[in-house]
Design a protein around this motif. Structure first.
Motif, PDB file in Angstrom:
ATOM      1  N   PHE A  67      56.405  43.126  42.146  1.00 48.99           N
ATOM      2  CA  PHE A  67      55.643  42.524  41.053  1.00 48.99           C
ATOM      3  C   PHE A  67      54.233  43.108  40.972  1.00 48.99           C
ATOM      4  N   LEU A  68      53.550  43.221  42.104  1.00 45.49           N
ATOM      5  CA  LEU A  68      52.173  43.735  42.095  1.00 45.49           C
ATOM      6  C   LEU A  68      52.122  45.221  41.742  1.00 45.49           C
ATOM      7  N   ILE A  69      53.127  45.964  42.169  1.00 47.91           N
ATOM      8  CA  ILE A  69      53.192  47.386  41.787  1.00 47.91           C
ATOM      9  C   ILE A  69      53.336  47.514  40.276  1.00 47.91           C
ATOM     10  N   GLN A  70      54.212  46.682  39.695  1.00 47.96           N
ATOM     11  CA  GLN A  70      54.412  46.714  38.244  1.00 47.96           C
ATOM     12  C   GLN A  70      53.166  46.222  37.513  1.00 47.96           C
ATOM     13  N   ALA A  71      52.503  45.186  38.049  1.00 51.02           N
ATOM     14  CA  ALA A  71      51.279  44.659  37.429  1.00 51.02           C
ATOM     15  C   ALA A  71      50.193  45.730  37.388  1.00 51.02           C
ATOM     16  N   LYS A  72      50.118  46.521  38.439  1.00 53.19           N
ATOM     17  CA  LYS A  72      49.116  47.599  38.471  1.00 53.19           C
ATOM     18  C   LYS A  72      49.424  48.637  37.405  1.00 53.19           C
ATOM     19  N   PHE A  73      50.707  48.943  37.253  1.00 57.05           N
ATOM     20  CA  PHE A  73      51.126  49.920  36.255  1.00 57.05           C
ATOM     21  C   PHE A  73      50.800  49.440  34.844  1.00 57.05           C
ATOM     22  N   GLU A  74      50.878  48.122  34.612  1.00 58.86           N
ATOM     23  CA  GLU A  74      50.653  47.569  33.275  1.00 58.86           C
ATOM     24  C   GLU A  74      49.224  47.076  33.054  1.00 58.86           C
ATOM     25  N   GLY A  75      48.334  47.287  34.037  1.00 58.16           N
ATOM     26  CA  GLY A  75      46.925  46.970  33.848  1.00 58.16           C
ATOM     27  C   GLY A  75      46.531  45.528  34.097  1.00 58.16           C
ATOM     28  N   TYR A  76      47.373  44.799  34.831  1.00 59.66           N
ATOM     29  CA  TYR A  76      47.070  43.388  35.115  1.00 59.66           C
ATOM     30  C   TYR A  76      47.054  43.103  36.618  1.00 59.66           C
ATOM     31  N   TYR A  77      46.834  44.139  37.399  1.00 59.73           N
ATOM     32  CA  TYR A  77      46.904  44.002  38.857  1.00 59.73           C
ATOM     33  C   TYR A  77      45.865  43.014  39.387  1.00 59.73           C
ATOM     34  N   GLU A  78      44.603  43.164  38.963  1.00 61.39           N
ATOM     35  CA  GLU A  78      43.524  42.335  39.517  1.00 61.39           C
ATOM     36  C   GLU A  78      43.710  40.848  39.183  1.00 61.39           C
ATOM     37  N   VAL A  79      44.192  40.570  37.976  1.00 63.08           N
ATOM     38  CA  VAL A  79      44.414  39.175  37.569  1.00 63.08           C
ATOM     39  C   VAL A  79      45.390  38.493  38.516  1.00 63.08           C
ATOM     40  N   PHE A  80      46.544  39.125  38.711  1.00 59.38           N
ATOM     41  CA  PHE A  80      47.600  38.481  39.495  1.00 59.38           C
ATOM     42  C   PHE A  80      47.342  38.570  40.993  1.00 59.38           C
ATOM     43  N   LEU A  81      46.672  39.632  41.441  1.00 59.41           N
ATOM     44  CA  LEU A  81      46.311  39.710  42.858  1.00 59.41           C
ATOM     45  C   LEU A  81      45.382  38.556  43.227  1.00 59.41           C
ATOM     46  N   LEU A  82      44.372  38.314  42.392  1.00 58.29           N
ATOM     47  CA  LEU A  82      43.427  37.238  42.677  1.00 58.29           C
ATOM     48  C   LEU A  82      44.120  35.878  42.655  1.00 58.29           C
ATOM     49  N   ASP A  83      45.046  35.695  41.715  1.00 62.79           N
ATOM     50  CA  ASP A  83      45.738  34.402  41.639  1.00 62.79           C
ATOM     51  C   ASP A  83      46.616  34.184  42.864  1.00 62.79           C
ATOM     52  N   LEU A  84      47.298  35.232  43.300  1.00 62.52           N
ATOM     53  CA  LEU A  84      48.180  35.104  44.462  1.00 62.52           C
ATOM     54  C   LEU A  84      47.398  34.979  45.767  1.00 62.52           C
ATOM     55  N   ALA A  85      46.112  35.354  45.733  1.00 65.55           N
ATOM     56  CA  ALA A  85      45.269  35.241  46.928  1.00 65.55           C
ATOM     57  C   ALA A  85      44.502  33.928  46.987  1.00 65.55           C
ATOM     58  N   THR A  86      44.538  33.152  45.896  1.00 60.04           N
ATOM     59  CA  THR A  86      43.737  31.924  45.835  1.00 60.04           C
ATOM     60  C   THR A  86      44.514  30.698  45.382  1.00 60.04           C
ATOM     61  N   GLY A  87      45.595  30.897  44.631  1.00 55.72           N
ATOM     62  CA  GLY A  87      46.332  29.757  44.099  1.00 55.72           C
ATOM     63  C   GLY A  87      45.615  29.054  42.965  1.00 55.72           C
ATOM     64  N   LEU A  88      44.723  29.762  42.252  1.00 54.20           N
ATOM     65  CA  LEU A  88      43.995  29.139  41.148  1.00 54.20           C
ATOM     66  C   LEU A  88      44.942  28.748  40.021  1.00 54.20           C
ATOM     67  N   ARG A  89      44.580  27.674  39.322  1.00 58.07           N
ATOM     68  CA  ARG A  89      45.301  27.307  38.105  1.00 58.07           C
ATOM     69  C   ARG A  89      44.991  28.340  37.026  1.00 58.07           C
ATOM     70  N   ARG A  90      45.882  28.450  36.059  1.00 56.23           N
ATOM     71  CA  ARG A  90      45.719  29.491  35.024  1.00 56.23           C
ATOM     72  C   ARG A  90      44.390  29.348  34.291  1.00 56.23           C
ATOM     73  N   GLY A  91      44.032  28.113  33.890  1.00 58.58           N
ATOM     74  CA  GLY A  91      42.774  27.908  33.174  1.00 58.58           C
ATOM     75  C   GLY A  91      41.560  28.228  34.012  1.00 58.58           C
ATOM     76  N   GLU A  92      41.632  27.942  35.309  1.00 59.34           N
ATOM     77  CA  GLU A  92      40.522  28.255  36.222  1.00 59.34           C
ATOM     78  C   GLU A  92      40.365  29.758  36.369  1.00 59.34           C
ATOM     79  N   LEU A  93      41.486  30.467  36.461  1.00 58.61           N
ATOM     80  CA  LEU A  93      41.459  31.923  36.628  1.00 58.61           C
ATOM     81  C   LEU A  93      40.853  32.605  35.415  1.00 58.61           C
ATOM     82  N   MET A  94      41.276  32.185  34.214  1.00 55.65           N
ATOM     83  CA  MET A  94      40.776  32.809  32.997  1.00 55.65           C
ATOM     84  C   MET A  94      39.296  32.503  32.749  1.00 55.65           C
ATOM     85  N   ALA A  95      38.789  31.399  33.305  1.00 58.05           N
ATOM     86  CA  ALA A  95      37.405  30.991  33.063  1.00 58.05           C
ATOM     87  C   ALA A  95      36.405  31.661  34.003  1.00 58.05           C
ATOM     88  N   LEU A  96      36.877  32.471  34.948  1.00 60.63           N
ATOM     89  CA  LEU A  96      35.978  33.082  35.929  1.00 60.63           C
ATOM     90  C   LEU A  96      35.034  34.088  35.281  1.00 60.63           C
TER      91      LEU A  96
END
Length: 389
Positions: free
Chosen positions: A198-227
């Motif tokens: 999943f993370l390899i594919q996310a990096k390829f599609e330009g969303y690696y940092e978003v999902f890496l941070l979420d998987l490292a913190t467990g943030l809710r979607r709204g909290e993640l987008m508000a950073l």
């Protein structure tokens, strides 16, 4: 700071052309969305006066008209507008209004408040379960889900409890009703192998940092987008979680998190901080994850939810909800030895008991493992016969 208007008074704002606009809700359409009327004026004072006049012309339920024999639908509307709506968020208001206008009022709204019985409610819940769905019946069937039936009951019960408190009825007929069983929503987590793909594919599609941070913190979607970048201290690795973003009918809203515990500080792993430091060099925005199409705006929560499904599909992973990434983080954290109290603080739960309740299956496995380890330890420490004897 502008003084907040009372619930039911409508809204007043100044338009870009300099004029003042006042707006009030006069009803709701078949889909549960509010229908409004507006007035325009050159000054705020004139606008408020026009709005009051419009409100009087449109009528509406006045406190002096509240009485025991009033229709339950009228009481429900009065209770919602004056006692419930002011306390809940706009996204929650939409769900309340939808079930009140689509399900409750059409079915039992004409019954007098003081004549509504437990049997009326019980039959109503039965109809919801069997044939209450208004849309998407081809996909989901004629009946509403157990969860929606329970939510309709919760709304009726709260409104009727207020009627008891106000002396309009003696007892709450909703108490004691039989409801569909409460079922825990099935939790899906990604395996370690799926996470890697999943993370390899996310990096390829330009969303690696978003999902890496979420998987490292467990943030809710709204909290993640508000950073925002100011929320992260690159020297200490401390991330401040103090706001959330949510979509209300296409308009992004920023607010504080729902509970006190949701405002928290999380220490990021050094490797994640290093990734974000490099990523920041490519971002020209105060938002950590800015929208690619809207200026000075974060990514819309719905966009990142849809992107998640595409990446999962392309990576050959099972489809999970965005919230399941939070479950994945929590599962890995517990399996790696993190104590429940620390995890609870990271997730922003009200208490460790909440965390234990949600992840009981994981903690049960951990207890079995611990018991096995203790058993092996005791076995090795069994008393040996004295060699001298």
């Amino acid at each position: 700071m502008a003084r907040k208007r009372k619930a039911g008074d409508g809204t007043v704002r100044q338009r870009k052309d300099g004029r003042w606009e006042g707006r009030i809700v006069i009803g709701y359409d078949d889909n549960g969305y509010p229908k409004t009327k507006n007035v325009l004026a050159k000054t705020k004072k004139e606008c408020v006066e026009k709005l009051q006049k419009l409100k009087a012309e449109c009528g509406g339920l006045k406190p002096e008209k509240v009485r025991p024999e009033m229709a339950f639908g009228d009481w429900l509307t009065y209770w919602y507008e004056n006692h419930s709506k002011p306390k809940i968020r706009p996204t929650t208001q939409e769900t309340y209004e939808s079930r009140i206008r689509l399900h409750i009022i059409p079915e039992i709204g004409d019954i007098p408040l003081n004549k509504l019985t437990q049997n009326d409610l019980q039959q109503f819940y039965g109809r919801l379960k069997n044939s209450g769905r208004k849309r998407f019946t081809d996909k989901y069937g004629e009946g509403l889900s157990d969860r929606m039936v329970r939510m309709c009951h919760a709304t009726c019960r709260s409104a009727l409890e207020k009627a008891v408190q106000d002396g309009l009825i003696r007892v709450n007929p909703a108490i004691g009703c039989k409801l569909p069983p409460k079922k825990a929503r099935e939790m899906q987590v990604l395996t370690r192998e799926e996470l890697q793909r999943f993370l390899i594919q996310a990096k390829f599609e330009g969303y690696y940092e978003v999902f890496l941070l979420d998987l490292a913190t467990g943030l809710r979607r709204g909290e993640l987008m508000a950073l925002q970048w100011d929320d992260l201290n690159f020297k200490t690795g401390v991330l401040n979680v103090n706001k959330q973003v949510y979509d209300v009918r296409g308009q992004l809203q920023i607010s504080t998190p729902k509970t006190k515990n949701s405002v928290r500080k999380i220490v990021l792993p050094p490797a994640v901080v290093a990734v974000l430091r490099e990523y920041k060099k490519t971002v020209d925005s105060r938002w950590m994850f800015p929208s690619p199409v809207k200026e000075d705006c974060p990514i819309t929560p719905g966009v990142v939810r849809r992107r998640l499904q595409l990446i999962l599909e392309h990576a050959g992973c099972k489809h999970v909800r965005f919230h399941d990434l939070r479950h994945t983080f929590a599962t890995l954290a517990l399996e790696s030895g993190m104590d429940v109290k620390t995890l609870s603080a990271m997730l922003g739960h009200v208490s460790a008991a909440t965390t234990l309740d949600i992840y009981t299956h994981i903690t049960d496995d951990m207890r079995l493992t611990a018991a096995a380890n203790i058993d092996r330890g005791i076995g090795k420490a069994a008393p040996q016969e004295d060699a001298s004897e």
